[in-house]
Design an enzyme around this catalytic site. Structure first.
Site, short mmCIF file in Angstrom:
data_model
loop_
_atom_site.label_atom_id
_atom_site.label_comp_id
_atom_site.label_asym_id
_atom_site.label_seq_id
_atom_site.Cartn_x
_atom_site.Cartn_y
_atom_site.Cartn_z
N ASP A 36 -0.90 0.83 -0.56
CA ASP A 36 -2.06 0.84 -1.44
C ASP A 36 -2.70 2.23 -1.48
O ASP A 36 -2.02 3.21 -1.79
CB ASP A 36 -3.05 -0.25 -0.99
CG ASP A 36 -4.14 -0.52 -1.99
OD1 ASP A 36 -3.85 -1.13 -3.03
OD2 ASP A 36 -5.30 -0.12 -1.74
N TYR A 78 -12.50 5.70 -4.90
CA TYR A 78 -12.28 5.41 -6.31
C TYR A 78 -13.16 6.26 -7.21
O TYR A 78 -12.77 6.57 -8.34
CB TYR A 78 -12.56 3.92 -6.58
CG TYR A 78 -11.56 3.00 -5.93
CD1 TYR A 78 -10.38 2.64 -6.59
CD2 TYR A 78 -11.79 2.46 -4.67
CE1 TYR A 78 -9.46 1.78 -6.00
CE2 TYR A 78 -10.87 1.61 -4.07
CZ TYR A 78 -9.71 1.27 -4.74
OH TYR A 78 -8.81 0.44 -4.16
N HIS A 86 1.35 -8.23 -3.24
CA HIS A 86 0.86 -6.88 -2.98
C HIS A 86 0.79 -6.54 -1.50
O HIS A 86 0.88 -5.38 -1.12
CB HIS A 86 -0.53 -6.73 -3.60
CG HIS A 86 -1.13 -5.38 -3.46
ND1 HIS A 86 -0.66 -4.29 -4.16
CD2 HIS A 86 -2.15 -4.92 -2.68
CE1 HIS A 86 -1.38 -3.22 -3.85
NE2 HIS A 86 -2.29 -3.57 -2.96
#
Length: 501
Positions: free
Chosen positions: A314, A422, A478
């Protein structure tokens, strides 16, 4: 560069259409490249005229992608203005070698012809002086006003492109905020006893201190002074295997791999900057890609190693991709799970709008304070759902293991650092394509709900042939390191077998 004269000019970068944070930037005017290069680099801050923001400038010649770098105060010597010209000390050719005036060479040894229309590749006339210096005609021949006027259309176009991009990002952020606000309020109404705020966990769960996983330590990083927490096991058993986690996780997401590989490797799982027990600066600018990559470099060198096997998932994988490009000598092998390089993701998402919908939370996280509030409502129910959902989450995650992730996020300010990752993700848009060369094992879940399966093909197209081993794993999502550790371990052992032999 044996036998080559290296000529550099140091002056205002604005003369070349470049506006770095520093007032001046060293720029290479003329150089002969070696015939081959082992690794190719591109800078994350590369702009349209080929200059890097910051103290180092790189220029890429045609398609050979060979970096040309001039560092102020190093082998070239300081530049001294002499009227409208610049005098630069030239490095002397090695004994027994011939001084070359040829242009750059391509990777295979053939000539890499400079593009005649590119002003950055033209070498000004040079003259030798009695003191051994080389005098080069500088940009003083062209008035700065003329240069500014010529570059104005390109600068304006880039500014308009970025303005348009940010307008789209914040429009999407407002839509995502509306959607996630409805989801959070629904959780509050369905579970009114939990209230609108997250419940701080006072005592860490026992699984975080399991001695079988390793010893808890802290490392103060040389470049920033940041203190990172990590768990280490198997020191002295083999090469360094460094684990980088994603969001919303921490070092504990590698618990299965720490047990599996400590017999043959020195396994180290870190809490990245802003996570867990590691330091968490409040400023958004403390979470840029460059600073995060410097953290990884400091960890490897601070542990006493010159290279490592980098295992990532990730967000940790996004950092690992970049790290392997800009610090290739520190990465021997890579194992990447469920993430693509940022430049690949950018290009793919532009052509496949569905990827934006899969990653809709990225737009929410561009907003200040609201994401932290929404994620913490109803005792972090959105995070709980993300980790425990029957189809999209981690199967068989126990309540204690869930608390191992929520414990740090529930502390005051525990979500701000991770979300700041982010908030910097669009800082360097648009990104240049990057060539990937580090030997890599890529594992991808067929049912990954956050990243499209087509990204695997896009990643493969950027790799040097023979350097990527990619597997799309059926019926997996995931969270492969936690949901299917046995299958992941089998692929890893096979990929690393030659190192063990």
């Amino acid at each position: 560069m044996r036998g080559k004269k290296l000529l550099s000019w140091t002056g205002p970068a604005s003369s070349f259409g470049h506006s770095p944070s520093d007032s001046t930037c060293p720029v290479l005017l003329g150089v002969s490249l070696p015939a081959t290069t082992g690794r190719h680099r591109r800078s994350p801050g590369l702009n349209t005229c080929g200059l890097v923001q910051g103290g180092t400038c790189r220029l890429y010649v045609n398609d050979c992608r060979c970096p040309i770098t001039a560092l102020q105060g190093r082998a070239n010597g300081p530049a001294r203005p002499t009227g409208g010209r610049y005098r630069v000390k030239a490095s002397e050719p090695a004994v027994g070698t011939k001084t070359s005036t040829e242009g750059p060479q391509a990777k295979g040894g053939g000539p890499c012809s400079p593009e005649p229309t590119s002003p950055l590749l033209l070498v000004p006339p040079a003259a030798q002086t009695p003191d051994g210096s080389t005098v080069i005609s500088g940009r003083g021949d062209m008035p700065e006003l003329v240069v500014t006027a010529l570059l104005a259309p390109s600068r304006l176009t880039l500014k308009l492109l970025r303005a348009f991009m940010w307008s789209l990002v914040f429009s999407a952020a407002l839509v995502a905020a509306a959607v996630y606000s409805c989801i959070a309020l629904t959780h509050v109404l369905c579970r009114p006893r939990r209230g609108c705020c997250g419940r701080p966990r006072r005592i860490p769960p026992a699984c975080l201190s399991d001695p079988a996983l390793g010893e808890h330590r802290f490392l103060t990083l040389k470049s920033s002074g940041i203190r990172l927490h990590y768990v280490s096991a198997g020191r002295g058993n083999g090469p360094l295997m460094l684990f980088l986690h994603g969001f919303p996780e921490n070092w504990f997401s590698w618990r299965y791999q720490l047990r599996e590989f400590q017999s043959r490797f020195h396994v180290v799982a870190v809490d990245l900057r802003g996570y867990g027990s590691s330091d968490a600066p409040k400023d958004v600018d403390c979470y840029t890609i460059d600073l995060l990559m410097a953290d990884i470099q400091d960890v490897i060198l601070g542990l006493g190693y010159s290279k490592c096997i980098l295992v990532s998932h990730d967000w940790g994988a996004l950092l690992a991709w970049n790290f392997s490009i800009y610090y290739p000598s520190l990465v021997e092998r890579m194992v990447v799970v469920s993430a693509a390089p940022m430049s690949v993701y950018q290009d793919y998402a532009m052509r496949h709008i569905g990827q934006f919908f899969r990653s809709n939370y990225v737009f929410l996280f561009q907003l200040p304070w609201l994401p932290e509030k929404l994620l913490s409502m109803s005792d972090f129910q959105i995070l709980k759902t993300t980790l425990t959902h029957c189809k999209r989450g981690i199967p068989h995650l126990s309540p204690s293991e869930l608390d191992a992730f929520l414990y740090d996020f529930s502390q005051p300010g525990g979500l701000t650092g991770p979300i700041n990752y982010y908030r910097n993700i669009f800082r360097n848009f648009p990104l240049e394509p990057q060539e990937l060369a580090t030997p890599t094992l890529l594992l991808w879940g067929e049912k990954d709900t956050y990243f499209d399966q087509g990204l695997v093909g896009a990643i493969s197209s950027r790799f040097v042939p023979g350097r990527l081993e990619a597997h799309i794993l059926p019926d997996m999502g995931h969270w492969i390191p936690q949901s299917h550790p046995k299958e992941m371990h089998e692929y890893m052992w096979a990929f690393l077998q030659d190192l063990l032999d």
